[in-house]
Design an enzyme around this catalytic site. Structure first.
Site, PDB file in Angstrom:
ATOM      1  N   GLU A  85     -14.974 -17.334   9.444  1.00  0.00           N
ATOM      2  CA  GLU A  85     -15.816 -16.207   9.833  1.00  0.00           C
ATOM      3  C   GLU A  85     -15.097 -15.272  10.803  1.00  0.00           C
ATOM      4  OE1 GLU A  85     -19.894 -16.459  10.365  1.00  0.00           O
ATOM      5  OE2 GLU A  85     -20.192 -18.077   8.943  1.00  0.00           O
ATOM      6  N   HIS A 142     -20.883 -13.894   9.744  1.00  0.00           N
ATOM      7  CA  HIS A 142     -19.927 -12.791   9.741  1.00  0.00           C
ATOM      8  C   HIS A 142     -19.257 -12.712   8.378  1.00  0.00           C
ATOM      9  CE1 HIS A 142     -20.516 -14.077  13.861  1.00  0.00           C
ATOM     10  NE2 HIS A 142     -20.177 -12.867  14.246  1.00  0.00           N
ATOM     11  N   LYS A 169     -28.125 -13.097  14.314  1.00  0.00           N
ATOM     12  CA  LYS A 169     -27.035 -12.125  14.411  1.00  0.00           C
ATOM     13  C   LYS A 169     -26.242 -12.077  13.103  1.00  0.00           C
ATOM     14  CE  LYS A 169     -22.515 -11.375  16.474  1.00  0.00           C
ATOM     15  NZ  LYS A 169     -21.360 -12.051  17.095  1.00  0.00           N
TER      16      LYS A 169
END
Length: 253
Positions: A85, A142, A169
């Site tokens: 990530e 991510h 997130k």
């Protein structure tokens, strides 16, 4: 929905700014912390995957104590970013959980980052452990290759919330301007439709800079800025002074 990370409340007032520490040695890390303690940052992220002694839990815990002393009450977000990530190292699930739980157990940092794709059980495990401490869990994902479609972005962020994370997130890589709009649109819809969610989102790289400076308009509660141009932990991070100045202008009525 607001979430308190020590003395900082995400979701209330202005969009918060988080600045990363990415030093490799103890000396570099402490020097970065001393510099960050003087800038206009709300939260400091320690990217521990950069630390040369990251696999030594005693050395990690010792260094956290020093960081707390230096950072003038700025809360610490503790993050081990896996190589898959965008981080520096890979780590097996057992060692990942052990490290994060050891940090939580000290009850010193304000929040820990947990990658949702480390496994839903891993996220649930750490969330359950953190309940006995004053430490919040920021679940993250991510994608450094692309921007998923809007419904997939929403699905991943909602999954993090369903597994107990205090904050959801997601950071994505745009291939064009439309991808940035996709990320911002997903953020706005979740912010409007799910009042019990606290969301951090950003589009990376030069194309995504607009999302870092205006994400709060769409419902993202925090953005990440770099101490200087050489201290960015992800592509597209803006120097914190410039970031704060632009965000202040955007937020003024």
């Amino acid at each position: 929905m607001s979430v308190s990370i020590k003395n900082v409340i995400l979701g209330e007032g202005e969009t918060k700014i988080c600045v990363p520490i990415i030093g490799k040695t103890k000396e570099e890390i402490l020097a970065e912390a001393a510099n960050i303690s003087t800038v206009d940052a709300d939260i400091v992220e320690w990217r521990v995957d950069f630390f040369e002694n990251v696999m030594s839990i005693p050395k990690v815990l010792e260094l956290i104590l020093s960081l707390v002393d230096i950072l003038n009450e700025k809360p610490i977000l503790f993050t081990f970013r896996s190589k898959t990530e965008g981080g520096e190292l890979d780590i097996n699930e057992e060692a990942y959980i052990e490290l994060i739980k050891a940090v939580i157990n000290q009850n010193i940092v304000g929040a820990v980052d947990v990658e949702v794709f480390k496994g839903e059980k891993t996220l649930e495990n750490i969330v359950a452990y953190a309940k006995d401490f004053d430490v919040k869990v920021i679940a993250s994902n991510h994608d450094f290759c692309k921007t998923p479609d809007k419904e997939e972005i929403k699905r991943r962020l909602i999954l993090m919330k369903e597994k107990g994370a205090h904050v959801s997130k997601m950071a994505v890589m745009p291939q064009n301007a439309a991808d940035v709009l996709t990320l911002l649109s997903a953020t706005e819809e979740l912010h409007r439709e799910y009042k019990d969610m606290t969301i951090i989102t950003m589009s990376m790289g030069q194309l995504g800079v607009v999302s870092r400076i205006s994400g709060g308009v769409f419902g993202s509660v925090m953005t990440f800025g770099a101490r200087n141009s050489e201290a960015a932990s992800a592509p597209g991070q803006v120097e914190v002074g410039a970031l704060k100045e632009i965000m202040d202008k955007i937020s003024k009525k």
